[in-house]
Design an enzyme around this catalytic site. Structure first.
Site, PDB file in Angstrom:
ATOM      1  N   HIS A   1       2.789 -36.148  48.027  1.00 50.04           N
ATOM      2  CA  HIS A   1       2.862 -35.293  46.799  1.00 50.04           C
ATOM      3  C   HIS A   1       1.688 -35.259  46.023  1.00 50.04           C
ATOM      4  O   HIS A   1       1.594 -34.445  45.058  1.00 50.04           O
ATOM      5  CB  HIS A   1       3.859 -35.806  46.170  1.00 50.04           C
ATOM      6  CG  HIS A   1       4.723 -35.078  45.062  1.00 50.04           C
ATOM      7  ND1 HIS A   1       4.455 -35.333  43.707  1.00 50.04           N
ATOM      8  CD2 HIS A   1       5.447 -34.043  45.029  1.00 50.04           C
ATOM      9  CE1 HIS A   1       4.921 -34.560  42.893  1.00 50.04           C
ATOM     10  NE2 HIS A   1       5.582 -33.593  43.427  1.00 50.04           N
TER      11      HIS A   1
ATOM     12  N   TYR B   1       7.491 -41.020  47.295  1.00 43.15           N
ATOM     13  CA  TYR B   1       6.513 -39.929  47.105  1.00 43.15           C
ATOM     14  C   TYR B   1       5.148 -40.559  47.166  1.00 43.15           C
ATOM     15  O   TYR B   1       5.046 -41.596  46.284  1.00 43.15           O
ATOM     16  CB  TYR B   1       6.618 -38.856  46.185  1.00 43.15           C
ATOM     17  CG  TYR B   1       7.749 -38.043  45.984  1.00 43.15           C
ATOM     18  CD1 TYR B   1       8.836 -38.432  46.719  1.00 43.15           C
ATOM     19  CD2 TYR B   1       7.877 -37.039  45.106  1.00 43.15           C
ATOM     20  CE1 TYR B   1       9.881 -37.465  46.676  1.00 43.15           C
ATOM     21  CE2 TYR B   1       9.027 -36.272  44.867  1.00 43.15           C
ATOM     22  CZ  TYR B   1      10.034 -36.484  45.916  1.00 43.15           C
ATOM     23  OH  TYR B   1      11.205 -35.594  45.810  1.00 43.15           O
TER      24      TYR B   1
ATOM     25  N   ASN C   1      16.563 -28.705  52.581  1.00 41.46           N
ATOM     26  CA  ASN C   1      15.464 -27.771  52.164  1.00 41.46           C
ATOM     27  C   ASN C   1      15.709 -26.295  52.540  1.00 41.46           C
ATOM     28  O   ASN C   1      15.513 -25.370  51.754  1.00 41.46           O
ATOM     29  CB  ASN C   1      14.059 -28.257  52.972  1.00 41.46           C
ATOM     30  CG  ASN C   1      13.535 -29.606  52.768  1.00 41.46           C
ATOM     31  OD1 ASN C   1      13.726 -29.917  51.686  1.00 41.46           O
ATOM     32  ND2 ASN C   1      12.503 -30.020  53.464  1.00 41.46           N
TER      33      ASN C   1
ATOM     34  N   HIS D   1       4.654 -28.352  33.647  1.00 43.29           N
ATOM     35  CA  HIS D   1       4.516 -29.223  34.757  1.00 43.29           C
ATOM     36  C   HIS D   1       3.526 -30.363  34.602  1.00 43.29           C
ATOM     37  O   HIS D   1       3.325 -31.321  35.594  1.00 43.29           O
ATOM     38  CB  HIS D   1       4.223 -28.426  35.828  1.00 43.29           C
ATOM     39  CG  HIS D   1       4.647 -29.282  37.089  1.00 43.29           C
ATOM     40  ND1 HIS D   1       3.555 -29.341  38.090  1.00 43.29           N
ATOM     41  CD2 HIS D   1       5.637 -29.517  37.810  1.00 43.29           C
ATOM     42  CE1 HIS D   1       4.032 -29.977  39.120  1.00 43.29           C
ATOM     43  NE2 HIS D   1       5.428 -30.068  39.001  1.00 43.29           N
TER      44      HIS D   1
ATOM     45  N   ARG E   1       0.304 -30.252  52.713  1.00 46.10           N
ATOM     46  CA  ARG E   1       1.696 -30.664  53.210  1.00 46.10           C
ATOM     47  C   ARG E   1       2.453 -29.609  53.549  1.00 46.10           C
ATOM     48  O   ARG E   1       3.064 -29.405  54.632  1.00 46.10           O
ATOM     49  CB  ARG E   1       2.286 -31.724  52.314  1.00 46.10           C
ATOM     50  CG  ARG E   1       3.641 -32.266  52.893  1.00 46.10           C
ATOM     51  CD  ARG E   1       4.766 -32.729  51.880  1.00 46.10           C
ATOM     52  NE  ARG E   1       5.343 -31.806  51.288  1.00 46.10           N
ATOM     53  CZ  ARG E   1       5.643 -31.612  50.081  1.00 46.10           C
ATOM     54  NH1 ARG E   1       5.041 -32.514  48.998  1.00 46.10           N
ATOM     55  NH2 ARG E   1       6.266 -30.652  49.379  1.00 46.10           N
TER      56      ARG E   1
ATOM     57  N   ARG F   1      10.831 -34.403  35.562  1.00 45.36           N
ATOM     58  CA  ARG F   1      11.878 -34.847  36.193  1.00 45.36           C
ATOM     59  C   ARG F   1      11.866 -36.370  35.930  1.00 45.36           C
ATOM     60  O   ARG F   1      10.966 -36.905  36.141  1.00 45.36           O
ATOM     61  CB  ARG F   1      11.756 -34.682  37.739  1.00 45.36           C
ATOM     62  CG  ARG F   1      11.718 -33.191  37.920  1.00 45.36           C
ATOM     63  CD  ARG F   1      11.890 -33.062  39.825  1.00 45.36           C
ATOM     64  NE  ARG F   1      11.484 -31.582  39.866  1.00 45.36           N
ATOM     65  CZ  ARG F   1      12.247 -30.586  40.180  1.00 45.36           C
ATOM     66  NH1 ARG F   1      13.525 -30.851  39.841  1.00 45.36           N
ATOM     67  NH2 ARG F   1      11.722 -29.545  40.536  1.00 45.36           N
TER      68      ARG F   1
ATOM     69  N   ARG G   1      13.788 -27.003  37.988  1.00 43.05           N
ATOM     70  CA  ARG G   1      14.930 -26.559  38.890  1.00 43.05           C
ATOM     71  C   ARG G   1      15.601 -27.493  39.676  1.00 43.05           C
ATOM     72  O   ARG G   1      15.092 -28.521  40.243  1.00 43.05           O
ATOM     73  CB  ARG G   1      14.250 -25.480  39.936  1.00 43.05           C
ATOM     74  CG  ARG G   1      15.232 -24.675  40.806  1.00 43.05           C
ATOM     75  CD  ARG G   1      14.856 -23.780  41.857  1.00 43.05           C
ATOM     76  NE  ARG G   1      13.830 -23.079  41.339  1.00 43.05           N
ATOM     77  CZ  ARG G   1      13.862 -21.698  40.585  1.00 43.05           C
ATOM     78  NH1 ARG G   1      14.791 -21.405  40.402  1.00 43.05           N
ATOM     79  NH2 ARG G   1      12.864 -21.145  40.065  1.00 43.05           N
TER      80      ARG G   1
END
Length: 701
Positions: free
Chosen positions: A587, A466, A50, A433, A559, A373, A403
């Site tokens: 998530h 997630y 991270n 997205h 979160r 993704r 990314r």
């Protein structure tokens, strides 16, 4: 230039510093004695990776901003880019010290359980002979050591690759020696006779530095890594996204990432003179240099999979929802009622079943989907290819700019294109997205539609890691908006508003502001619950403060980054902020306004961030099913009652554990142990006798 005095900074905090507080909570999981030891080591690895990404992206972008607009002032803290960088560098140091302490403790506890990283100097004679033989046959032949002098210029150190570096004394003159740690060798070398005792590869290379640079005296040595700015920009070149060369353009752009400017130097080991010399070559200030005792990469934690069972979380596999019939076609079940899948507690398989059936159904005309993704081995992509090969229109809005997933998405885009899918890319300067899939079928009396809306990606792997929601509906109003959405995307239009869906970047923020205004009008009877990953959007933060001042009770379940400070007198008195970091990554995004039967709930792909609300294509979908709405309300209540993993944000920016006298509750453990149940709605449509007899609505066993 944005003047700081335009903003009330009394109840907001800097985005980057808030993110570091989030990553600190990840690190605390590595220190939690109730978490199994290998899982604790993996949390330390997550903290480390991270932080790597944070430096590559966020710190990298701050450096860019400091060059382009040094006087620009951030609207949550009033700081310039340079001031933010200084605060970040300062805040990271104690986190590195704490990670070293936690890692040292983990090494001791793991060794007591037989899982041991062996220092090179502590190897037995037989172990040393084994490692030396491995080094001689597999490592030494691929090493490329180099000194740096007039005839040997400083090499390009790739982003986050490991190197062994040495300060060399050549008859009183100091030189720098560098040798790469080869990627062709596994990160750890397991010692003979046990799968749980090992040596790290970089430690082996470092142990041979004196032999590698045998004509010099090694004064100092360390394993090093350089972090580079990975904030590549699509504006570096002009391009046309409708041009088939866009795939090649993205591939070229990715190669630039490894060569962008350094933003951080890490050293494992104490080598102050070596650190200073390296910083000089890399043109870094010493505040950008971090020395630590912990390995610079901890991803080897995921290679330790043959240890005692008690060192891991108990095995858990997502379940098929009890209220769904495995034999009945998914389309039929969705036409009878809206269906919600709750990852990772429930399996993604019902959605995969819907795609698989649609790919072979002769009456299905088209499948349209947005993809951000994908899994490496994606069943979703394969079903889309199968549908196209079966003559159906398959339109995939593929976001190549996700990314660090760009290469994977480029590969899938090419494969789907070859299968006959029509691939389009996100609008220029605006990532897509949104998570939406529209399946259109020819019926006897016209066309029918199934619309799927999600809070997470179309990714089978992350659906087991997630917490996310996947809602499938035959609602004609939602379908009408979905049809219009894909038509607009195909012509590059983002300007339209929709009846049921909230769509960013042009309408979602305003619709949310209107919903908050509706609660403000109720005063102390108003109620708002928002669950998201992050909240940074200044206008929405100010609107929530306004609602708090009006007496509205607001619970934010955030979160990660939270730029809003709760509990500030006269500003955010009625706001609480809860964060949960646990076994699964929280998530899902849920927006709730009001209470009881009047509550309005929305599932969304969007966080409450400026980028999501104003610079990305995002979707929020209303929940009309009473049973799904009740399930979501119960879920949010349980999160707010969690007193084992939950942390509450204070008005000074720090988090504290939740302590109360209630029954101990870990919300993630609860849903692993209690299958999701939904009560029947009074208006679910006609159901078959078979399903009624089998308890189709999921009443208890």
């Amino acid at each position: 230039m944005e003047n700081a005095h335009r903003w009330d900074l009394s109840y907001t905090q800097n985005r980057e510093l808030s993110w570091l507080k989030f990553n600190e909570r990840v690190l605390l999981e590595a220190a939690d004695p109730t978490v199994p030891l290998i899982e604790r080591l993996r949390f330390a690895s997550i903290f480390t990776s991270n932080l790597d990404e944070f430096f590559m992206v966020r710190v990298g972008s701050l450096f860019d901003l400091n060059m382009l607009a040094p006087d620009d002032v951030e609207n949550k803290s009033g700081m310039t880019p340079a001031e933010q960088l200084d605060k970040v560098f300062e805040a990271v140091r104690p986190l590195i010290v704490r990670r070293d302490e936690i890692y040292s403790e983990l090494v001791r506890e793991l060794a007591a359980k037989g899982v041991a990283e062996i220092a090179y100097e502590a190897l037995t004679e037989s172990q040393r002979n084994y490692i030396h033989e491995y080094y001689r046959n597999n490592i030494r032949p691929v090493l490329s050591p180099q000194i740096i002098d007039r005839n040997h210029p400083f090499p390009h150190l790739k982003n986050k690759d490991l190197y062994a570096a040495a300060l060399l004394n050549n008859r009183g003159k100091m030189l720098l020696g560098i040798v790469d740690v080869p990627k062709s060798v596994p990160p750890i070398l397991v010692l003979p006779g046990t799968p749980t005792r090992f040596v790290r590869t970089e430690a082996v290379v470092a142990a041979h530095l004196k032999k590698i640079f045998k004509i010099y005296i090694v004064e100092e040595e360390a394993v090093i890594a350089v972090t580079r700015n990975a904030d590549i920009s699509l504006d570096e070149e002009k391009f046309d996204e409708d041009n088939p060369d866009f795939l090649n353009y993205m591939s070229r752009l990715l190669r630039k990432r490894e060569r962008l400017a350094p933003v951080r130097l890490e050293l494992q080991g104490y080598a102050p003179r070596l650190a200073k010399m390296l910083a000089s070559f890399l043109k870094l200030e010493m505040k950008q240099v971090y020395s630590c005792a912990c390995p610079l990469k901890l991803s080897y934690a995921y290679m330790l999979d043959n240890c005692a069972p008690e060192l891991y979380y108990p095995p858990y596999a997502p379940v098929w929802p009890e209220y769904l019939d495995r034999e009945m076609p998914m389309r039929t079940q969705i036409q009878q009622r809206d269906i919600l899948l709750f990852y990772p507690y429930q399996s993604i398989d019902p959605f995969l079943k819907l795609l698989r059936e649609s790919a072979t159904d002769p009456d299905v005309l088209s499948i349209k989907i947005t993809i951000y993704r994908l899994a490496r081995n994606s069943a979703i992509a394969k079903y889309l290819c199968e549908a196209a090969e079966n003559g159906k229109e398959v339109i995939v809005m593929m976001e190549l700019r996700a990314r660090f997933d760009e290469e994977n998405n480029i590969g899938w885009a090419r494969e789907m294109e070859e299968a006959g899918c029509r691939i389009i890319y996100g609008p220029e300067n605006c990532k897509c997205h949104a998570k939406i899939c529209l399946i259109t079928r020819r019926e006897k009396n016209g066309l029918s539609h199934i619309t799927q809306i999600g809070t997470g990606n179309y990714n089978e792997k992350t659906s087991t890691l997630y917490t996310d929601f996947c809602m499938m509906t035959a609602d004609p109003g939602v379908a009408q908006d979905a049809v219009a959405f894909f038509q607009n995307i195909l012509i590059g239009s983002l300007s339209d508003e929709y009846d049921k869906l909230f769509v960013a970047p042009n309408a979602m923020k305003n619709r949310l502001m209107q919903l908050i205004d509706g609660e403000i009008a109720k005063g102390s009877q108003g109620r708002i619950i928002i669950k998201a990953n992050s909240i940074t959007e200044r206008d929405l933060i100010d609107k929530l403060s306004e609602a708090s001042c009006a007496g509205v009770k607001i619970d934010l379940i955030i979160r990660g980054i939270c730029c809003l400070l709760p509990g500030v007198p006269g500003k955010t008195d009625n706001i609480t902020v809860t964060s949960i970091v646990g076994r699964f990554l929280e998530h899902s995004r849920i927006y709730c306004f009001g209470e009881g039967e009047e509550r309005r709930c929305y599932l969304s792909s969007a966080d409450i961030m400026t980028r999501n609300q104003t610079r990305r294509v995002e979707i929020a979908c209303p929940v009309s099913s009473p049973e799904i709405k009740q399930m979501l309300s119960d879920y949010l209540d349980r999160i707010l009652s969690d007193n084992l993993k939950a942390r509450r944000l204070q008005n000074d920016g720090n988090y504290v554990s939740v302590h109360n006298d209630g029954e101990p509750l870990n919300v993630q453990s609860y849903y692993m142990e209690h299958p999701v149940q939904m009560q029947a709605s009074a208006v679910t449509g006609k159901r078959s006798l078979r399903n009624r007899l089998r308890g189709f609505m999921g009443r208890g066993k």
